[in-house]
Enzyme design. Structure first.
Site, PDB file in Angstrom:
ATOM      1  N   HIS C 145       0.842  -1.198   0.000  1.00  0.00           N
ATOM      2  CA  HIS C 145       0.000   0.000   0.000  1.00  0.00           C
ATOM      3  C   HIS C 145       0.883   1.257   0.000  1.00  0.00           C
ATOM      4  O   HIS C 145       0.666   2.186  -0.778  1.00  0.00           O
ATOM      5  CB  HIS C 145      -0.922  -0.028   1.222  1.00  0.00           C
ATOM      6  CG  HIS C 145      -1.742   1.202   1.413  1.00  0.00           C
ATOM      7  ND1 HIS C 145      -3.077   1.266   1.088  1.00  0.00           N
ATOM      8  CD2 HIS C 145      -1.420   2.435   1.879  1.00  0.00           C
ATOM      9  CE1 HIS C 145      -3.532   2.481   1.351  1.00  0.00           C
ATOM     10  NE2 HIS C 145      -2.543   3.213   1.844  1.00  0.00           N
ATOM     11  N   GLU C 146       1.903   1.262   0.850  1.00  0.00           N
ATOM     12  CA  GLU C 146       2.786   2.428   0.927  1.00  0.00           C
ATOM     13  C   GLU C 146       3.591   2.583  -0.356  1.00  0.00           C
ATOM     14  O   GLU C 146       3.816   3.688  -0.844  1.00  0.00           O
ATOM     15  CB  GLU C 146       3.733   2.302   2.125  1.00  0.00           C
ATOM     16  CG  GLU C 146       3.037   2.324   3.477  1.00  0.00           C
ATOM     17  CD  GLU C 146       2.064   3.480   3.616  1.00  0.00           C
ATOM     18  OE1 GLU C 146       2.360   4.579   3.093  1.00  0.00           O
ATOM     19  OE2 GLU C 146       0.994   3.303   4.212  1.00  0.00           O
ATOM     20  N   HIS C 149       1.624   4.358  -2.881  1.00  0.00           N
ATOM     21  CA  HIS C 149       1.630   5.813  -2.708  1.00  0.00           C
ATOM     22  C   HIS C 149       2.865   6.404  -3.374  1.00  0.00           C
ATOM     23  O   HIS C 149       2.815   7.488  -3.934  1.00  0.00           O
ATOM     24  CB  HIS C 149       1.635   6.183  -1.227  1.00  0.00           C
ATOM     25  CG  HIS C 149       0.279   6.102  -0.588  1.00  0.00           C
ATOM     26  ND1 HIS C 149      -0.855   6.600  -1.183  1.00  0.00           N
ATOM     27  CD2 HIS C 149      -0.123   5.599   0.597  1.00  0.00           C
ATOM     28  CE1 HIS C 149      -1.894   6.393  -0.388  1.00  0.00           C
ATOM     29  NE2 HIS C 149      -1.479   5.774   0.687  1.00  0.00           N
ATOM     30  N   GLU C 232      -6.449   6.679  -1.332  1.00  0.00           N
ATOM     31  CA  GLU C 232      -6.342   5.537  -0.438  1.00  0.00           C
ATOM     32  C   GLU C 232      -6.920   4.285  -1.102  1.00  0.00           C
ATOM     33  O   GLU C 232      -6.318   3.218  -1.080  1.00  0.00           O
ATOM     34  CB  GLU C 232      -7.071   5.804   0.878  1.00  0.00           C
ATOM     35  CG  GLU C 232      -6.306   6.703   1.843  1.00  0.00           C
ATOM     36  CD  GLU C 232      -4.903   6.197   2.102  1.00  0.00           C
ATOM     37  OE1 GLU C 232      -4.747   5.036   2.485  1.00  0.00           O
ATOM     38  OE2 GLU C 232      -3.952   6.970   1.898  1.00  0.00           O
TER      39      GLU C 232
HETATM   40 ZN   LIG Z   1      -2.470   5.121   2.263  1.00  0.00          ZN
END
Ligand SMILES: [Zn+2]
Ligand SMILES: [Zn+2]
Ligand SMILES: [Zn+2]
Ligand SMILES: [Zn+2]
Lengths: 130, 185, 484
Positions: C145-146, C149, C232
């Site tokens: 997830h990071e 980003h 997100e």
């Molecule tokens: Zn996030």
């Protein structure tokens, strides 16, 4: 964390997933309240253990400063005959035993209401008993 | 005169467009090469890890001599594989041997308590994952590159400068690298 | 994935422009009120100046400020091999050209964030609480997830949009406060007579400025939050695709949400960077419009709804099922991807982490100690010893069995790898007794990761970036010379 007696950094000993802080210079140990809770299972038994020592007001032994909150600790009596003077933090952060106190406790037995603490100490400091 | 200038302009535009396509093809081909080198690095790393691992496990896994021998053998075959065609099957055989080993290990609590072994196991697991991810990203790049080569108008440039289609790298997809679940309870 | 980045950029641009217009309008009217009759231009210049100045600061030091504010510490492979490996795995999966730096925040609340305005200088930070609670698959989900980003350039967006928002809020606040102040204090000195000429126009301008000062921050905040929430979702979708295992992230989010600890080192500005809102405890109900993060339960439901594959399309499908008619979160280009990607099986790791139990607490403490450069010794009798970095003696006698244990000079090993031979000589002096440690030589085979065993049996590793002449084993202190 530094030793309350000689201000040297203490090492941490871990056995059966319980930790004890130990000063290798003076041989003293710190039994932290959080670790006592882990060992005894719940906060209630921890509090019962910590309050099972009687405060000793007459002794003129020098009191030490608690390594957690830095306040002066109080002397309490421990051991089978109640003759061993150990230090207890007034905020119940934990208890401190000098090397001599630890040895006496290990030989005579009995430390507070719960013998699991003593059993752990005996196991951890097996070399000191001989 | 005007026609000449117009012609010149058209030629310049065509050349610029060609250079653009050529550059993007070169960039894509480099990305494919880069992705391949990633796989290569991880395969080598896996070969380096195995002897240590087998050495550590030997003492604990007396009854699993076969599993351990399989790994060692698969490793040397993978190292000695020459062409890319041989390499694929050899490496996938090694992957199979490793995943069987990793399952069997779960039944040896003493071995799982050995810090040195745990460290090696984590490295091996991670290397296996990295090979999988590197392969995935290599194949993505190859797909992208091959599409560019075959599609108009970049296929014209590709033909002119002999860009060729790259091969996919397939370790046999045992159910997307599924590790066989063994339940001993 | 590259198409997605482009789509993102377009959307961000539109958002930036609308936020920018808010800023310019606000600047104009505030300026017109403060410096009548025509201070509007000056107001715009000042507003843009504030924004430019704040951007400049964060562009040159943004990452280090965030990392410093959150008290994150950079760690090496040795401190937490699994974390380091997983970051590398995701780096490979995302095809990122450089390895992000890895940070651990010594705090109990489980959380993680990414920084890196430029993707060549990015970092991923996780808390010790996260590491002690998640298993390998879950941790991989969070790191993915990071990583998303970083590849989706969300950090850039969050930073600069955040600064725009910050500038608008700052100017509005200063303006509103000064208005309130002047209206109280001037009453005593002014006559109640109307100011002659242009008074009407000035009044209107003041009214507009006040309205703007109240509305602009709200408006930009809503814009900012809606896009940040969308990002997100997109990062979740990318994470599922990268790991090919949506359950990992879903279960990680579940674990994280079950803990009700605030992260004291986070604040309103840094909150959008985290995987879950670090200040989640207050106003959960209000959160729909004014929250930087979508509700966790919904994110989990969407991830768990991906039954057939891990494509962006699968995520969008599941998203629509959960959210009903909400607008799509995945840009159309992401939905065109035709190739089906199957879900992989979970990894074999049997160990489940038990947060709050003895083992979990021990793990947490050990991670924090590792970050603080403690050395870990296990005596042959089974007693574990954790030695602080400022411990000065070279040996420890085991109080249980009486064996002598040598203290590895952990910090020294780390320093030597970077600096080279000089430190070793000093270190040997510090060590005292001349009991010469083992020496061996290792010849590098290439430029990648390489590993070999020290003479004591410990696995030693050198990274592709290793440039030193030798390394010191942290178990036995033996020196291995590295030759090219
Ligand atoms: Zn996030
Ligand atoms: Zn001491
Ligand atoms: Zn205290
Ligand atoms: Zn021992």
């Amino acid at each position: 964390m530094d030793c309350p007696v000689c201000k040297e950094p203490m090492i941490v000993l871990e056995l059966d997933e319980v930790e004890i802080d130990h000063c290798t210079s003076c041989g003293g140990i710190w039994l932290d309240a959080g670790e006592l809770e882990l060992l005894l299972g719940d906060p209630d038994s921890r509090d019962r253990f910590l309050s099972s020592f009687e405060t000793d007001e007459v002794t003129e032994e020098r009191s030490r400063r608690c390594p957690i909150c830095r306040k002066r600790m109080e002397k309490v009596s421990a051991g089978a005959n109640g003759k061993v003077r150990i230090d207890r933090c007034r905020n119940n952060d934990g208890i401190w035993l000098d090397e001599g106190e630890l040895e006496e406790i290990l030989q005579m037995g009995s430390l507070g209401k719960d013998d699991r603490v003593l059993r752990l100490l005996k196991e951890m400091f097996a070399k000191k008993r001989q | 005169m005007a026609i000449l200038i117009l012609l010149l302009a058209v030629v310049v535009i065509v050349v610029v467009v060609l250079i653009g396509f050529y550059n993007s093809l070169i960039r894509l081909r480099n990305q494919v090469k880069n992705a391949w080198s990633q796989i290569d690095v991880q395969l080598k790393r896996r070969h380096d890890l195995i002897p240590n691992l087998v050495e550590t496990a030997k003492g604990y896994m007396k009854h699993e001599r076969e599993t351990l021998e399989n790994i060692t053998e698969a490793r040397s075959r993978a190292i000695n594989a020459g062409s890319v065609g041989e390499k694929g099957p050899a490496e996938s055989a090694l992957s199979g041997a490793i995943s069987r080993f990793l399952v069997v290990v779960e039944n040896y609590p003493d071995l799982k308590a050995n810090q040195n072994f745990l460290a090696l196991q984590e490295e091996l697991t991670s290397t296996e994952n990295k090979i999988g991810f590197a392969r995935q990203s290599y194949n993505d790049q190859v797909l992208f590159y091959n599409n560019k080569i075959q599609m108009f108008p970049s296929n014209v440039v590709a033909g002119m400068f002999s860009f060729t289609v790259e091969e996919f790298f397939e370790l046999e997809d045992r159910g997307e690298r599924a590790v066989p679940k063994v339940d001993f309870s | 994935m590259w198409e997605l980045i482009r789509a993102n950029k377009r959307k961000s641009l539109i958002l930036f422009i609308s936020m920018g217009i808010c800023l310019v309008l606000l600047g104009y009217f505030v300026g017109a009120v403060f410096f009548p009759p025509d201070g509007g231009t000056a107001g715009i210049v000042i507003a843009l100046g504030v924004w430019f100045f704040m951007s400049l600061i964060s562009y040159f030091s943004g990452d280090s400020i965030l990392l410093a504010v959150s008290k994150a510490q950079e760690v090496s492979h040795d401190v937490h091999p699994q974390l380091f490996n997983i970051v590398e795995e995701m780096k490979i999966a995302a095809n990122l050209p450089v390895m992000p730096k890895v940070y651990i925040v010594a705090e109990e609340a489980p959380n993680a964030f990414a920084t890196g305005i430029k993707s060549e200088k990015c970092a991923i930070a996780v808390t010790a609480g996260l590491l002690s609670r998640l298993n390998r698959d879950e941790l991989q989900g969070v790191i993915a997830h990071e990583m998303s980003h970083i590849v989706n350039r969300d950090v850039l967006f969050v930073t600069f949009a955040g600064i725009l928002l910050g500038s608008i809020v700052l100017i509005s606040q200063v303006f509103l406060r000064s208005m309130w102040f002047s209206s109280r204090s001037s009453r005593r000195y002014r006559t109640s007579k109307k100011v002659a000429g242009g008074g009407q126009a000035q009044l209107i301008i003041t009214a507009v400025a006040i309205a703007l000062a109240i509305l602009a921050p709200i408006l930009t905040r809503l814009l900012y939050f809606s896009l940040s929430r969308k990002r997100e979702y997109l990062a979740d979708a990318t994470a599922a695709r990268l790991t090919r295992y949506p359950e990992g992230l879903a279960s990680a989010l579940e674990q994280i949400s079950s803990v009700s600890l605030d992260l004291p080192s986070a604040n309103k500005v840094t909150a959008p960077m985290y995987i879950v809102n670090p200040l989640k405890k207050k106003g959960m109900q209000l959160s729909n419009l004014t929250s930087t993060h979508p509700p966790i339960s919904e994110r989990i439901k969407i991830l768990r709804g991906m039954m057939h594959g891990v494509n962006y399309r699968d995520y969008q499908k599941s998203f629509s099922k959960v959210r009903g008619k909400a607008p799509a979160v995945i840009p159309t280009s992401g939905l065109l991807e035709a190739k089906r990607i199957l879900i992989r099986k979970p990894s074999v790791e049997k160990r489940e982490r038990e947060p709050g139990k003895k083992k979990g607490i021990r793990d947490l403490g050990d991670i924090m100690r590792a970050v603080n450069k403690y050395a870990f010794l296990i005596c042959a009798c089974g007693l574990k010893m954790k030695v602080p970095p400022d411990y000065k003696k070279p040996k420890i006698f085991c109080p249980r069995c009486g064996r002598e244990n040598e203290v590895p000079l952990a910090e020294l090993a780390a320093v030597t790898a970077a600096v080279g031979a000089v430190t070793v000589e000093e270190g040997k002096k510090k060590e005292g007794p001349p009991g010469a440690p083992a020496r061996q030589t290792y010849v590098r085979k290439g430029k990648g990761w390489e590993s070999f065993s020290c003479s004591c049996g410990r696995l030693l590793q050198i990274s592709p970036a290793f440039g030193g002449s030798h390394i010191i084993c942290s178990t036995c202190g033996g020196i291995t010379e590295i030759k090219k």
